[in-house]
Structure formats: structure tokens, C-alpha cells
Scaffold this motif. Sequence first.
Motif, PDB file in Angstrom:
ATOM      1  N   PHE A 242      -0.227  -5.169   5.318  1.00 56.14           N
ATOM      2  CA  PHE A 242       0.332  -4.604   4.106  1.00 56.14           C
ATOM      3  C   PHE A 242       1.741  -4.085   4.338  1.00 56.14           C
ATOM      4  O   PHE A 242       2.083  -3.631   5.440  1.00 56.14           O
TER       5      PHE A 242
ATOM      6  N   LEU B 105      -8.847  -2.282   1.135  1.00 50.97           N
ATOM      7  CA  LEU B 105      -7.992  -2.084   2.305  1.00 50.97           C
ATOM      8  C   LEU B 105      -8.820  -2.293   3.573  1.00 50.97           C
ATOM      9  O   LEU B 105      -9.904  -1.735   3.719  1.00 50.97           O
TER      10      LEU B 105
ATOM     11  N   LYS C 278       0.833  -1.200   0.000  1.00 53.30           N
ATOM     12  CA  LYS C 278       0.000   0.000   0.000  1.00 53.30           C
ATOM     13  C   LYS C 278       0.869   1.251   0.000  1.00 53.30           C
ATOM     14  O   LYS C 278       2.062   1.193   0.330  1.00 53.30           O
TER      15      LYS C 278
ATOM     16  N   TRP D 281      -5.807   5.592   0.873  1.00 54.23           N
ATOM     17  CA  TRP D 281      -6.814   4.536   0.876  1.00 54.23           C
ATOM     18  C   TRP D 281      -7.168   4.132  -0.556  1.00 54.23           C
ATOM     19  O   TRP D 281      -7.237   4.973  -1.455  1.00 54.23           O
TER      20      TRP D 281
ATOM     21  N   TYR E 203      -6.028  -2.031  -3.908  1.00 47.11           N
ATOM     22  CA  TYR E 203      -5.021  -2.811  -3.201  1.00 47.11           C
ATOM     23  C   TYR E 203      -5.443  -4.280  -3.209  1.00 47.11           C
ATOM     24  O   TYR E 203      -6.620  -4.594  -3.005  1.00 47.11           O
TER      25      TYR E 203
ATOM     26  N   GLU F 224       4.272  -1.106   3.364  1.00 46.80           N
ATOM     27  CA  GLU F 224       4.094   0.291   2.944  1.00 46.80           C
ATOM     28  C   GLU F 224       5.210   0.746   2.049  1.00 46.80           C
ATOM     29  O   GLU F 224       6.385   0.494   2.331  1.00 46.80           O
TER      30      GLU F 224
ATOM     31  N   GLU G 114      -3.825   0.655   9.152  1.00 44.10           N
ATOM     32  CA  GLU G 114      -3.158   0.693   7.852  1.00 44.10           C
ATOM     33  C   GLU G 114      -2.979   2.122   7.334  1.00 44.10           C
ATOM     34  O   GLU G 114      -1.996   2.421   6.660  1.00 44.10           O
TER      35      GLU G 114
END
Length: 313
Positions: A310, A83, A74, A79, A272, A312, A89
Motif C-alpha cells: 500500500f 488490509l 492506506k 486499520w 481499503y 501511505e 502496513e
Amino acid sequence: MITDVYTAQQKNRLLIAYQNTKNQNVFLQVLQATYAPQLAGVLICDASNDIHKVISNCFEFKKFKKSAMEIGVKKRHIWKPLLANLEKELDFTTASLCRAKRDLGILIQKLQDILLYVEPDKNGLKTYSHKIRELLILACTELECTFKSYSLGKNQRMSDYVKILEAVDLAKHKLSLVGYANPYKCCPFENWNADEPSKSIPWYDAYNQVKHNKDSAFHLATLENCINAIAANIVMFAIRFSPTMLYNENDVCSNLVRSSLDFRIENTTDIYIPVFEGSRSYSGAFFKSCPFPNGQCIDNIYDQQKLVPFIER
């Protein structure tokens, strides 16, 4: 993780399939794929079940494509559909969320006041006034503050802020007024591009002109430009905190937004792809099967699922 991802779509249904690092085949079922993608189901089975056959024979998607894609990754503070675990997140605090809602709620309230006097039809949309100019300037300055929180480029002007398009496709985010027989619809970032970062979005160009050249550009402070500027703030709120925090909550701001503007993401592939891993419970679920309405069946499915956090970028 870059892997082969299979995607198949029929009308408003999307199927995503891939093999995770544990040599398990994962199938993600997405509903409302053409206007508001939502994860509706996860199926994990042994790799002995061929992905092609499961897609074609069990889920009955006859056409699908395979692409090498990065999954489980992500963007920071961005967003996108599918997700989960939003607060973790997206890394936001309750205080920052409440502040953003107060700011957005003020814009919506001011818009609703104007709509008491001006009908947003094809004639009313061209109406301009001091109050509309005031709200247009406020909405665009709020938007600039939101962009600054992403520290894009030199973080000074639209030529910097347009870099956010490298992380998310804003052109698919659309809104429409609520409560009208023929509601006005808009896509505030539809033609935004780096070649003309200010002029490619007319409502922002209008803001620049009415801010600096009121006498010659006052007629650009229209209701239409104002609605687009406020819609852009809703889009950016959704990007930072998710639309769920607006449309699934019961607070002053959420109720104002729901009663004023409907939000949709249309025909997007900018999502995502979450990574799931399967395990089996002690109860002997190794032999559990998954029957399909057409009589097909998948054996040796995993009855327990774990969503991998996730990574990043």
C-alpha cells in the motif's frame, strides 16, 4: 492510483473489480460484507474478459455500480477491512502491541468485576457507583492517550481528536456484551461529530461531568456509560492494531475481550482496496481456465498473484 472500481453486493457477499496498471482485470470476493468484511478470493484475468460480463454472467451479480476510487492507498496507523501484512502496513512493534493489550486487559478485568454485582439489563445499566465512576474515568483517559498518538490538530481535546473521522468511519464499529440472553449492544462513536465533539457522545460527556462536578453529576457514572467507554477503547485498539490482534490470538487480553464483548463492523463501505498483479508460472498456465458453478468459464487467468504494498497517505 485512481481508477474505475466496480462494486456489486448480494446479501452478505461483495464483489470488487478493477483494472490494474498491467492491464489486468482483478476481481476481489469479500464475504461477511454486512458485518465483518473479509477477503475470501482473488481472480485475475486478461482484460479481454469484459468486467461487466464477468460480474453479470460468471459471478451472477445483476446490479453493480462504477465509481472512480483510489486503490492501494492506506492511512497512517489506521486499520480498515481487507488490509493484509498487518505489522508491516500498520507499522507497530511487538512492544507497543503488548503494552496496548495490557492496558486494555486491565479495563476488561475491572468491568468483569463490576458485572459480578450489577446485571447489565435495562435497569442495571443505569446503576452508578464510585467503582463505576473510577472505571469510567480510567477508560476515557486511556482513550485520550490513544487519540494523542495520532497527533490530531493541537492534540489537546476532543475538538482535535474528532478529526480522526476524516480518516476512518468509526460509526460502523459496534459491540455487544457476551454471555447474556439479551446482550447490551452499543456503538460508542455513532453520533460523534465536529460540531459537538464532546457532547455528541453521551458517555464521554458524562465522563467530563463526573470528573469535574462529582456532586452534581455523580448519577452519570452509570454502567452503560462505562461499557461504552470501554467499547470505545476496543474500537480504537482495532483501528490501531486490527481486530485480528484481539479476536484471533490466544493471550490473556484476547481471551478477556472475547469473553466479554463481541466486535463487528456493520454495513460499511469504508475499506481499503488492495492492488493485486498477476503472473503465470512456467508450467504453461497461460491456458488455465476458471470454471464457475453455473457453467460459465473465464479463460487465460493468472495462476500467480502478487499483493502490491500500500501507498501511505
